[in-house]
Write a protein that holds these residues in place. Structure first.
Motif, short mmCIF file in Angstrom:
data_model
loop_
_atom_site.label_atom_id
_atom_site.label_comp_id
_atom_site.label_asym_id
_atom_site.label_seq_id
_atom_site.Cartn_x
_atom_site.Cartn_y
_atom_site.Cartn_z
N THR A 47 8.00 20.37 -52.29
CA THR A 47 7.88 18.95 -52.63
C THR A 47 8.48 18.66 -54.00
O THR A 47 8.63 17.50 -54.38
CB THR A 47 6.40 18.49 -52.60
OG1 THR A 47 5.62 19.41 -53.39
CG2 THR A 47 5.87 18.44 -51.19
N GLY A 48 8.84 19.71 -54.74
CA GLY A 48 9.43 19.50 -56.05
C GLY A 48 10.93 19.71 -56.09
O GLY A 48 11.57 19.42 -57.11
N THR A 49 11.52 20.20 -55.01
CA THR A 49 12.96 20.47 -55.03
C THR A 49 13.75 19.17 -54.88
O THR A 49 13.22 18.17 -54.42
CB THR A 49 13.40 21.38 -53.87
OG1 THR A 49 12.98 20.75 -52.66
CG2 THR A 49 12.82 22.76 -53.99
N MET B 77 12.29 24.06 -45.23
CA MET B 77 11.01 24.45 -45.85
C MET B 77 9.81 23.70 -45.24
O MET B 77 8.81 24.33 -44.91
CB MET B 77 11.07 24.27 -47.37
CG MET B 77 11.86 25.38 -48.05
SD MET B 77 11.77 25.33 -49.84
CE MET B 77 12.68 23.83 -50.20
N PRO B 78 9.89 22.38 -45.05
CA PRO B 78 8.75 21.70 -44.43
C PRO B 78 8.49 22.18 -43.00
O PRO B 78 7.34 22.26 -42.57
CB PRO B 78 9.16 20.22 -44.44
CG PRO B 78 10.15 20.11 -45.54
CD PRO B 78 10.89 21.41 -45.53
N LEU B 79 9.55 22.52 -42.28
CA LEU B 79 9.37 23.02 -40.91
C LEU B 79 8.59 24.33 -40.91
O LEU B 79 7.69 24.54 -40.10
CB LEU B 79 10.73 23.23 -40.22
CG LEU B 79 11.53 21.98 -39.89
CD1 LEU B 79 12.88 22.36 -39.29
CD2 LEU B 79 10.77 21.11 -38.90
N ILE B 80 8.96 25.21 -41.86
CA ILE B 80 8.26 26.49 -41.97
C ILE B 80 6.80 26.26 -42.41
O ILE B 80 5.87 26.82 -41.83
CB ILE B 80 9.00 27.43 -42.96
CG1 ILE B 80 10.37 27.82 -42.39
CG2 ILE B 80 8.18 28.67 -43.27
CD1 ILE B 80 11.31 28.43 -43.40
N HIS C 42 -4.58 16.32 -48.81
CA HIS C 42 -3.91 17.59 -48.55
C HIS C 42 -3.58 18.28 -49.87
O HIS C 42 -3.77 19.48 -50.04
CB HIS C 42 -2.64 17.34 -47.74
CG HIS C 42 -1.94 18.57 -47.24
ND1 HIS C 42 -2.45 19.37 -46.26
CD2 HIS C 42 -0.75 19.14 -47.60
CE1 HIS C 42 -1.63 20.38 -46.02
NE2 HIS C 42 -0.58 20.28 -46.83
N TYR C 43 -3.12 17.50 -50.84
CA TYR C 43 -2.70 18.04 -52.13
C TYR C 43 -3.90 18.48 -52.97
O TYR C 43 -3.96 19.62 -53.44
CB TYR C 43 -1.90 16.96 -52.87
CG TYR C 43 -1.41 17.36 -54.24
CD1 TYR C 43 -0.28 18.15 -54.39
CD2 TYR C 43 -2.08 16.93 -55.39
CE1 TYR C 43 0.17 18.51 -55.65
CE2 TYR C 43 -1.64 17.30 -56.65
CZ TYR C 43 -0.51 18.08 -56.77
OH TYR C 43 -0.07 18.44 -58.02
N ARG D 126 9.89 4.09 -41.09
CA ARG D 126 9.58 4.73 -39.81
C ARG D 126 9.55 6.24 -39.87
O ARG D 126 9.88 6.92 -38.89
CB ARG D 126 10.62 4.31 -38.74
CG ARG D 126 10.73 2.82 -38.59
CD ARG D 126 10.29 2.39 -37.22
NE ARG D 126 10.54 0.98 -37.04
CZ ARG D 126 11.35 0.51 -36.11
NH1 ARG D 126 11.97 1.33 -35.29
NH2 ARG D 126 11.51 -0.79 -35.99
N HIS D 127 9.21 6.77 -41.04
CA HIS D 127 9.13 8.22 -41.17
C HIS D 127 8.09 8.45 -42.27
O HIS D 127 8.35 8.16 -43.44
CB HIS D 127 10.50 8.76 -41.58
CG HIS D 127 10.57 10.25 -41.67
ND1 HIS D 127 9.67 10.99 -42.39
CD2 HIS D 127 11.45 11.14 -41.15
CE1 HIS D 127 10.00 12.28 -42.30
NE2 HIS D 127 11.07 12.39 -41.54
N ALA D 128 6.91 8.97 -41.86
CA ALA D 128 5.77 9.04 -42.77
C ALA D 128 6.10 9.76 -44.07
O ALA D 128 5.78 9.29 -45.15
CB ALA D 128 4.59 9.71 -42.07
N LYS D 129 6.76 10.92 -43.96
CA LYS D 129 6.99 11.71 -45.18
C LYS D 129 8.04 11.04 -46.07
O LYS D 129 7.96 11.11 -47.29
CB LYS D 129 7.42 13.13 -44.81
CG LYS D 129 6.25 13.94 -44.29
CD LYS D 129 6.71 15.17 -43.56
CE LYS D 129 5.78 15.44 -42.40
NZ LYS D 129 6.44 16.18 -41.35
#
Lengths: 185, 196
Positions: free
Chosen positions: A35-37, A47-50, A144-145, B88-91
């Motif tokens: 989240t910092g990159t 990275m988010p997928l992993i 979550h954080y 349309r994309h939460a993140k």
């Protein structure tokens, strides 16, 4: 021995303990890092997928460990472990389990916010759980954080406890979780 | 055909009567129909130069004054709830609301206050005003088209406009690097006002 005995942890419990410990710390580090990159990081997309795939797998592993815990006997604490220490460690363990599950829950809520499923290692799709709640992505990411930081605080206490037993009390607590043979007969 | 012709004639004459009864200084005041969702603020940002990300601010309120007899006296105010930004994309929404972009915790509101309105015929106009976004106020100019005005079927009176502009994110202190093609944001606004 795979299963627990009256005073020893079985191999399954030990492997699960360290696997979960490494995964939780790894997920925390990856989450914080990704989240910092910046936008041009080579692994910005992966990275988010992993992180998500590992998180969902971890959820299943935690469920398995709960079942394993129920069908196994709980080894009695080693000699010299005080009553208050047993109570404290029990509370910390309970809180850590609850926190990890809550962290995964809020992660799922974040990823579910727009109703899309989560791809787990390109193997299967985990469906969105709840979506379209007001500001779902905002409070999900908030909890979550912050619960993740709380979890790291508890993990640190848990680690200090284990090290205290090993180096100050010189008892079996940490050796048992490492599967090492008893030093005392 | 005949019927609708007479209807529009009567609307037109009613409008002429209505406007002639008031002076130019007493221009009609309108509330932007936010609750009826007949108003949109959309934006578009290039993605790597290959496509666009489109989003909008669903929550905003506003009012304006408009008098077709004296259009240059028109004024508009819009207050935007930046926390409502949606792509349309939460993140991505979380990212845009965060400190890299809109920083909505610190700047929960954006606003537009007009300073001048110049019609150039055929309903085309230039609307100048001050846009406050991300805590920075800068003059912005929109190409506006008046779409129409008249009675609605429920006893009210409405007027509607649309407008376009392009802003540069860094002008408003948003410096996150999305690449050369993505420094600007195209904004499309369409508002329908209900006469107060």
């Amino acid at each position: 021995m795979l299963k627990n005995s009256a005073n020893r942890y079985g191999k399954v419990a030990i492997i699960l303990h360290w696997l979960i410990a490494l995964t939780v710390i790894g997920e925390f580090g990856l989450g914080l890092y990704m989240t910092g990159t910046d936008y041009y990081h080579t692994y910005y997309q992966t990275m988010p997928l992993i992180h998500e795939s590992v998180g969902i797998t971890l959820m299943f592993v935690l469920i398995f460990r709960s079942i394993w815990g129920w069908i196994n006997i709980r080894p009695t604490p080693g000699a010299g472990v005080g009553v208050w220490e047993q109570k404290a460690s029990k509370s910390v363990k309970f809180l850590m389990n609850t926190l990890v599950l809550l962290i995964i829950f809020f992660g799922l809520m974040l990823s579910s916010s727009d109703g899309d499923s989560i791809t787990v290692f390109h193997l299967f799709e985990f469906p969105a759980i709840i979506h379209n709640l007001p500001n779902q992505e905002d409070w999900s990411v908030y909890w979550h954080y912050w619960l993740s930081w709380a979890m790291m605080g508890l993990a640190l206490m848990h680690t200090f406890g284990a090290l205290k037993h090993h180096f100050f009390d010189k008892d079996e607590t940490l050796r048992r979780m490492l599967g090492l043979p008893s030093v005392r007969p | 055909m005949k019927n609708s012709f007479f209807r529009s004639l009567s609307i037109a004459s009613a409008f002429v009567l209505a406007t002639s009864a008031t002076t130019a200084a007493n221009a009609a005041e309108y509330t932007v129909d936010s609750s009826g969702k007949h108003a949109f603020i959309q934006f578009k940002v290039s993605h790597l130069g290959y496509s666009f990300v489109v989003g909008d601010f669903p929550d905003f309120t506003g009012d304006f004054t408009y008098d077709s007899e004296n259009p240059s006296a028109s004024k508009i105010n819009i207050d935007i709830d930046t926390t409502s930004v949606d792509t349309r994309h939460a993140k991505r929404n979380v990212h845009i609301r965060g400190t890299d972009f809109l920083d909505v915790k610190k700047y929960p509101k954006a606003s537009f206050v007009s300073t001048s309105y110049e019609e150039s015929g055929n309903g085309a106009a230039v609307l100048n005003g001050d846009l406050t976004l991300h805590g920075v106020t800068k003059p912005v100019s929109l190409e506006v088209t008046k779409i129409g005005e008249g009675k609605d079927p429920w006893g009210g009176y409405r007027a509607g406009f649309e407008g376009n502009t392009t802003i540069t994110m860094s002008d408003f202190g948003i410096d996150y690097d999305l690449g050369e093609a993505s420094r600007t944001v195209d904004i499309y606004v369409t508002v329908e006002g209900i006469k107060k």
